[in-house]
Design an enzyme around this catalytic site. Structure first.
Site, PDB file in Angstrom:
ATOM      1  N   ASP A 280       0.870  -1.166   0.000  1.00 42.21           N
ATOM      2  CA  ASP A 280       0.000   0.000   0.000  1.00 42.21           C
ATOM      3  C   ASP A 280       0.917   1.230   0.000  1.00 42.21           C
ATOM      4  O   ASP A 280       2.138   1.129   0.114  1.00 42.21           O
ATOM      5  CB  ASP A 280      -0.948  -0.031   1.213  1.00 42.21           C
TER       6      ASP A 280
HETATM    7  C1  GLC Z   1      -4.792   3.944  -0.288  1.00 43.91           C
HETATM    8  C2  GLC Z   1      -5.531   2.702   0.170  1.00 43.91           C
HETATM    9  C3  GLC Z   1      -5.474   1.567  -0.811  1.00 43.91           C
HETATM   10  C4  GLC Z   1      -5.439   2.117  -2.221  1.00 43.91           C
HETATM   11  C5  GLC Z   1      -4.110   2.842  -2.396  1.00 43.91           C
HETATM   12  C6  GLC Z   1      -3.960   3.456  -3.784  1.00 43.91           C
HETATM   13  O1  GLC Z   1      -4.076   4.496   0.778  1.00 43.91           O
HETATM   14  O2  GLC Z   1      -5.187   2.160   1.441  1.00 43.91           O
HETATM   15  O3  GLC Z   1      -6.632   0.747  -0.574  1.00 43.91           O
HETATM   16  O4  GLC Z   1      -5.539   1.062  -3.171  1.00 43.91           O
HETATM   17  O5  GLC Z   1      -3.926   3.849  -1.408  1.00 43.91           O
HETATM   18  O6  GLC Z   1      -4.925   4.448  -3.983  1.00 43.91           O
END
Ligand code: GLC
Length: 736
Positions: A280
């Protein structure tokens, strides 16, 4: 030189057509420099230009693409931009390895579907698969190759804002929905141009954040991790998910993105998955904040050796990975394994065959926001709604009414039905509840709208106009709940009450004596005790996406009979949390006859407001005649049983028949009940169906005292019914 290398690569690859996928991947890997290998493990986001409202690669990133130092982007929008960047990668870099473009298509790209928690309440995996399929058709037409979905985190704490993003509190239902979404996104063949790679997230245990506070500490036993939080990920892996995303959070001291138990032992050695793992956002950088690394270089070493394949936005892999290998501090095999998994995904997607397969501008125009996509969104919305109360059959609305008061900021909102993860969905595409009703009734029925109050304000100055609208109407529809930015990522709440003065407003409206229908628009269970007690009809509508209003209008007038059932427990008070149906018995379960020295609160109820699996219909159903084919079942066989379900009302309707078991004695404590199967059936008025089940004994397995996933012979309770509380019971014995 470059030209010849490229020719050599192309000829090698072309010659490789009759090779296996592994051989093709290895033939590309063999050509790559260390820097190019690391490049495949690097993902950056597009920047967001608030002025031009466009998303462009950040400063210097186009040059890095040309150098083969970026393998993926997220948040690039549209075919034109995708093609432009892909062209640099394929035609300007030394080896021409295509980029993979990821985006959060959680419940729709531009055509917005119900939030995942709402879809789960349909208990209809075929419909949920259709939803993901349609989302993939639209997103792939817009240049998206890969969605960061499904979010499969089990959530037992409604204070957590991201409860809206998953399928609720149950591991079995969550597993069924996870597999359905993976199949929907990835279709039958990832090489088809309307399929996209799925990504099961957030691996793992993210939903167990303490206090329901987003990003907070997770401290659960390995048994709870494996019994409750991992099954949906395993189901996604078994369904062939192409990637996973590691979570921000730690589990018992080890951040998930550094967690060898998760990423190596379980995912690779036990599940034998070759899906690649993306972190993440900046989770590698956050090792420094967690306090498990002194600097980003050390964090990079920890991540690659834990088996993180791709680094979203920490810069760690880009800056330090090659250096760590050259210094002999990281074995090149970690990088090669990661590159293989990513190249495999790019081959499976067909990006090596045709890197521009997702870049057809004509298709983008033709597909986007198509009426067929909206029809699918409405179909899903209709089955996602849960009828919580319908005293004296107030619903469906009587055709003879002459006027309806529609009250509440949310009733007229074209933004909130989009929910917290609407991606490219915009309010203009939404049918609000007010619009849906007006479209439905035309001039036949007068609609008197009044806002009454804002969702999140103490201002009661407009109550009067709302009460006046109600007094001028035959019935009142009051839409209450949360704005869409009160749930979702980084939007946890410490209370579950209706925000602002909404409850006071509906109390004042109730005093008029007019029949009142409450429609909830929310992203989590709410402690609506007064409403539940006093308002005759209550509909849980969540956020249903672009067709919210038209779906609600059909349901209110009986053109569709509600069939949804809750996949999360509604508590009566935030103090009861965690409150979930598949709890343990404890050594001193509550004893209503003599509660002293038993597990209870001296000042609050133990009961939920609405239990897991609960939902009403416009008709009624009767369950009878639960019968086992045999009382003794051999391990490896099936528990065969049937139950009669009768439609005892006057509407043809769907009913979700739920099957729970309880392992009465085992080597470790077991939940008082666990959902293990369900069937959604359709019954005409007066019709009785004998619903047959064949439950594989495999589903009776659990992690025993030695943490082995095994079957233990013994007696089991079998329970069948319309929800997790009203159940017919019998018992069977599992024998070796
Ligand atoms: C965010 C979320 C994740 C998402 C990623 C990209 O912080 O936790 O679920 O896919 O960033 O946007």
């Amino acid at each position: 030189m470059k030209k010849y290398l490229l020719l050599f690569f192309v000829s090698t690859y072309v010659f490789a057509q009759n090779k296996t996928l592994e051989q093709k991947v290895d033939s590309v890997l063999a050509l790559m420099t260390l820097e190019e290998k690391v490049g495949q493990l690097v993902q950056y986001s597009a920047g967001w230009d608030t002025g031009t409202k466009t998303r462009e690669p950040k400063e210097g990133h186009e040059e890095l693409i040309r150098q083969g130092k970026i393998g993926s982007f997220l948040n690039i929008i549209g075919v034109e931009q995708t093609r432009r960047l892909q062209k640099i990668a394929v035609e300007k870099s030394r080896l021409g390895i295509p980029l993979i473009f990821g985006l959060d298509v959680i419940h729709g790209y531009k055509t917005t579907f119900p939030i995942p928690l709402a879809e789960a309440c349909s208990w209809n995996p075929d419909l949920v698969e259709l939803s993901a399929r349609v989302q993939a058709i639209e997103a792939s037409a817009a240049g998206v190759n890969w969605t960061f979905s499904p979010m499969v985190d089990i959530a037992r704490d409604p204070r957590w804002g991201r409860i809206m993003e998953g399928s609720g509190e149950d591991p079995y239902l969550g597993s069924v929905m996870a597999a359905a979404r993976v199949k929907g996104y990835q279709g039958k063949n990832l090489k088809d141009d309307n399929t996209i790679l799925a990504c099961a997230k957030h691996f793992a245990g993210y939903g167990a954040v303490e206090g329901g506070k987003d990003y907070n500490t997770v401290d659960i036993s390995e048994r709870t991790l494996r019994e409750i939080y991992l099954p949906p990920f395993k189901a996604a892996v078994d369904a062939g998910v192409g990637s996973l995303m590691s979570a921000f959070t730690e589990i018992g001291g080890v951040p998930s993105s550094a967690n060898k138990l998760l990423l190596t032992q379980i995912l690779r050695n036990e599940w034998h998955s070759d899906a690649f793992v993306l972190t993440d956002w900046n989770t590698i950088g956050e090792f420094l904040v967690h306090g498990i690394a002194h600097d980003l270089k050390e964090a990079t070493k920890i991540a690659i050796e834990a088996s993180i394949d791709m680094d979203m936005e920490s810069n760690g892999y880009h800056l330090y990975l090659a250096e760590l290998v050259k210094e002999g501090k990281v074995d090149i095999k970690y990088i090669d394994d990661a590159v293989r998994r990513i190249l495999k995904a790019k081959f499976k997607l067909g990006l090596f065959d045709d890197p521009y397969k997702y870049c057809n501008p004509e298709r983008e125009v033709k597909v986007t926001l198509g009426e067929d996509l909206r029809r699918a969104a409405k179909q899903v919305a209709l089955e996602s709604v849960v009828l919580l109360k319908n005293e004296n059959n107030l619903l469906p609305l009587n055709e003879n009414i002459k006027s309806i008061a529609v009250i509440g900021e949310l009733a007229a909102s074209k933004e909130d039905p989009l929910g917290p993860w609407a991606q490219q969905g915009i309010p203009e595409t939404v049918v609000s509840i007010l619009e849906g009703l007006k479209n439905k009734v035309g001039n036949r029925i007068k609609i008197n709208y009044a806002e009454g109050c804002k969702v999140d304000s103490e201002d009661k100055s407009r109550f009067e106009e709302a009460i006046d609208a109600v007094n001028r109407s035959d019935v009142a529809i009051v839409v209450i709940g949360e704005t869409r930015d009160m749930s979702g990522e980084a939007h946890s709440r410490a209370t579950l009450d209706l925000p602002g003065v909404q409850e006071e407003l509906i109390k004042e409206i109730h005093k008029t004596g007019k029949p009142v229908i409450a429609i909830l628009m929310n992203g989590r269970p709410l402690t609506i005790n007064w409403v539940s007690e006093n308002i005759p009809a209550i509909i849980e509508s969540w956020y249903l996406g672009c067709e919210h209003g038209s779906a609600i209008a059909d349901l209110l007038f009986g053109d569709f009979v509600p069939s949804g059932k809750l996949t999360v427990t509604f508590p009566k008070g935030v103090g009861q949390i965690p409150l979930y149906y598949n709890h343990k018995n404890t050594g001193r379960p509550y004893n209503p006859e003599n509660p002293r020295f038993t597990s209870y609160y001296i000042d609050f109820s133990l009961e939920p407001l609405y239990p897991f699996g609960y939902g009403l219909s416009y008709t009624t159903f009767e369950y009878s005649n639960l019968k086992l084919k045999t009382e003794k079942i051999k391990a490896g066989d099936f528990v065969k049983f049937s139950v009669d379900v009768t439609n005892t009302g006057k509407y043809e309707a769907k009913e979700i028949v739920q099957v729970y078991i309880r392992d009465l004695v085992a080597s470790v404590t077991r939940p008082v009940k666990e959902l293990k199967d369900f069937k959604k059936i359709n019954l005409k008025p007066g019709e009785t169906k004998t619903v047959e089940f064949e439950l594989p004994t495999e589903r009776l397995k659990f992690f025993d005292i030695n943490m082995n996933y095994s079957l233990e012979p013994g007696r089991f309770k079998l329970m069948v019914g319309p929800n997790s509380k009203d159940l017919l019971e019998t018992e069977f014995e599992l024998i070796n």
